[in-house]
Design a protein around this motif. Structure first.
Motif, short mmCIF file in Angstrom:
data_model
loop_
_atom_site.label_atom_id
_atom_site.label_comp_id
_atom_site.label_asym_id
_atom_site.label_seq_id
_atom_site.Cartn_x
_atom_site.Cartn_y
_atom_site.Cartn_z
N ALA A 96 0.84 -1.20 0.00
CA ALA A 96 0.00 0.00 0.00
C ALA A 96 0.88 1.25 0.00
CB ALA A 96 -0.94 -0.01 1.20
N PHE A 97 1.97 1.22 0.77
CA PHE A 97 2.90 2.36 0.80
C PHE A 97 3.54 2.56 -0.57
CE2 PHE A 97 7.20 4.01 1.10
CZ PHE A 97 6.96 5.23 1.70
N ILE A 98 4.00 1.47 -1.18
CA ILE A 98 4.65 1.55 -2.49
C ILE A 98 3.69 2.14 -3.52
CG2 ILE A 98 5.59 0.17 -4.40
CD1 ILE A 98 6.64 -1.79 -2.17
N LYS A 99 2.47 1.64 -3.52
CA LYS A 99 1.46 2.12 -4.46
C LYS A 99 1.19 3.61 -4.27
CE LYS A 99 -2.63 -0.26 -6.12
NZ LYS A 99 -3.71 -1.16 -5.74
N ARG A 100 1.02 4.05 -3.03
CA ARG A 100 0.74 5.47 -2.73
C ARG A 100 1.94 6.34 -3.12
NH1 ARG A 100 -1.98 9.86 -2.82
NH2 ARG A 100 -1.91 11.13 -0.95
N ALA A 101 3.14 5.89 -2.79
CA ALA A 101 4.34 6.66 -3.11
C ALA A 101 4.51 6.79 -4.62
CB ALA A 101 5.57 6.01 -2.47
N GLN A 102 4.21 5.73 -5.36
CA GLN A 102 4.28 5.80 -6.82
C GLN A 102 3.26 6.79 -7.36
OE1 GLN A 102 3.99 1.52 -7.89
NE2 GLN A 102 5.79 1.94 -9.15
N ASN A 103 2.06 6.78 -6.80
CA ASN A 103 1.02 7.72 -7.23
C ASN A 103 1.43 9.17 -6.97
OD1 ASN A 103 -0.69 5.74 -8.19
ND2 ASN A 103 -1.84 5.58 -6.29
N LEU A 104 2.29 9.38 -5.99
CA LEU A 104 2.79 10.72 -5.70
C LEU A 104 4.00 11.07 -6.57
CD1 LEU A 104 2.43 10.73 -1.81
CD2 LEU A 104 1.06 12.03 -3.47
N SER A 129 9.90 7.37 -7.61
CA SER A 129 10.38 6.22 -8.37
C SER A 129 10.56 5.03 -7.44
CB SER A 129 11.72 6.55 -9.03
OG SER A 129 12.73 6.68 -8.04
N LEU A 130 10.65 3.84 -8.02
CA LEU A 130 10.88 2.65 -7.20
C LEU A 130 12.23 2.73 -6.49
CD1 LEU A 130 9.44 -0.21 -9.45
CD2 LEU A 130 8.42 0.84 -7.41
N GLU A 131 13.19 3.37 -7.11
CA GLU A 131 14.50 3.55 -6.46
C GLU A 131 14.36 4.43 -5.22
OE1 GLU A 131 19.00 5.25 -7.34
OE2 GLU A 131 17.59 5.06 -8.99
N GLU A 132 13.63 5.53 -5.36
CA GLU A 132 13.40 6.42 -4.22
C GLU A 132 12.62 5.70 -3.12
OE1 GLU A 132 13.09 10.84 -6.27
OE2 GLU A 132 11.44 9.43 -6.62
N ILE A 133 11.62 4.94 -3.52
CA ILE A 133 10.82 4.18 -2.56
C ILE A 133 11.70 3.16 -1.84
CG2 ILE A 133 8.92 2.53 -2.33
CD1 ILE A 133 7.60 4.06 -4.75
N GLY A 134 12.59 2.50 -2.58
CA GLY A 134 13.51 1.54 -1.98
C GLY A 134 14.40 2.19 -0.94
N ASN A 135 14.90 3.39 -1.23
CA ASN A 135 15.74 4.11 -0.26
C ASN A 135 14.96 4.45 1.00
OD1 ASN A 135 17.89 4.01 -2.06
ND2 ASN A 135 17.46 6.02 -2.90
N ILE A 136 13.71 4.86 0.82
CA ILE A 136 12.85 5.18 1.96
C ILE A 136 12.59 3.94 2.80
CG2 ILE A 136 10.49 5.86 2.58
CD1 ILE A 136 10.65 7.76 0.06
#
Length: 141
Positions: free
Chosen positions: A56-64, A67-74
């Motif tokens: 759910a976090f990944i999906k929301r972060a992508q909608n904002l 990138s998957l790389e940024e999400i991975g770092n977070i």
């Protein structure tokens, strides 16, 4: 009987609950964004319930726009036991600046197209080495 804490979900169940395709879940796992808890004897991935929160976090972060790389770092910051809100705020501020630049570029493009259309004349004659003199800024006779 299994309790909520120890219940594991098969990848198909994760897909049914999250709405995220199996292929995407496998891809996220290959990137290290999520982890399966273990595999069944038949080799099927099993996930703990917390994978639903991550998805759910990944999906929301992508909608904002992250990138998957940024999400991975977070998620790495989160996995180290730290709250990643500071990193998220910084990324979203950067994203906002990018959006503002894109809006400026689009407004400039809009103005240019409006200008071309406002003075549009159909030209019957073809010009040598010209596809459309109006958009190629070639003076018309």
């Amino acid at each position: 009987m299994l309790t909520q804490e120890t219940k594991l979900l098969l990848i198909g169940q994760v897909t049914d609950i999250s709405g995220i395709p199996i292929r995407t879940i496998r891809y996220y796992e290959s990137l290290g964004l999520i982890k399966s808890s273990r595999r069944t004897e038949g080799g099927f991935r099993q996930f703990s319930l917390d994978v639903l929160t991550r998805l759910a976090f990944i999906k929301r972060a992508q909608n904002l726009g992250l990138s998957l790389e940024e999400i991975g770092n977070i998620l790495q910051v989160y996995d180290q036991g730290q709250a990643p809100c500071g990193e998220i705020k910084e990324k979203l501020q950067d994203k906002l600046l990018q959006i503002d630049r894109q809006i400026d570029q689009l407004l400039t493009l809009r103005s240019e197209i409006k200008g071309l259309l406002s003075g549009w004349k159909n030209i019957g004659d073809q010009y040598e080495d010209t596809i459309c003199p109006i958009i190629q800024n070639i003076p018309q006779c």
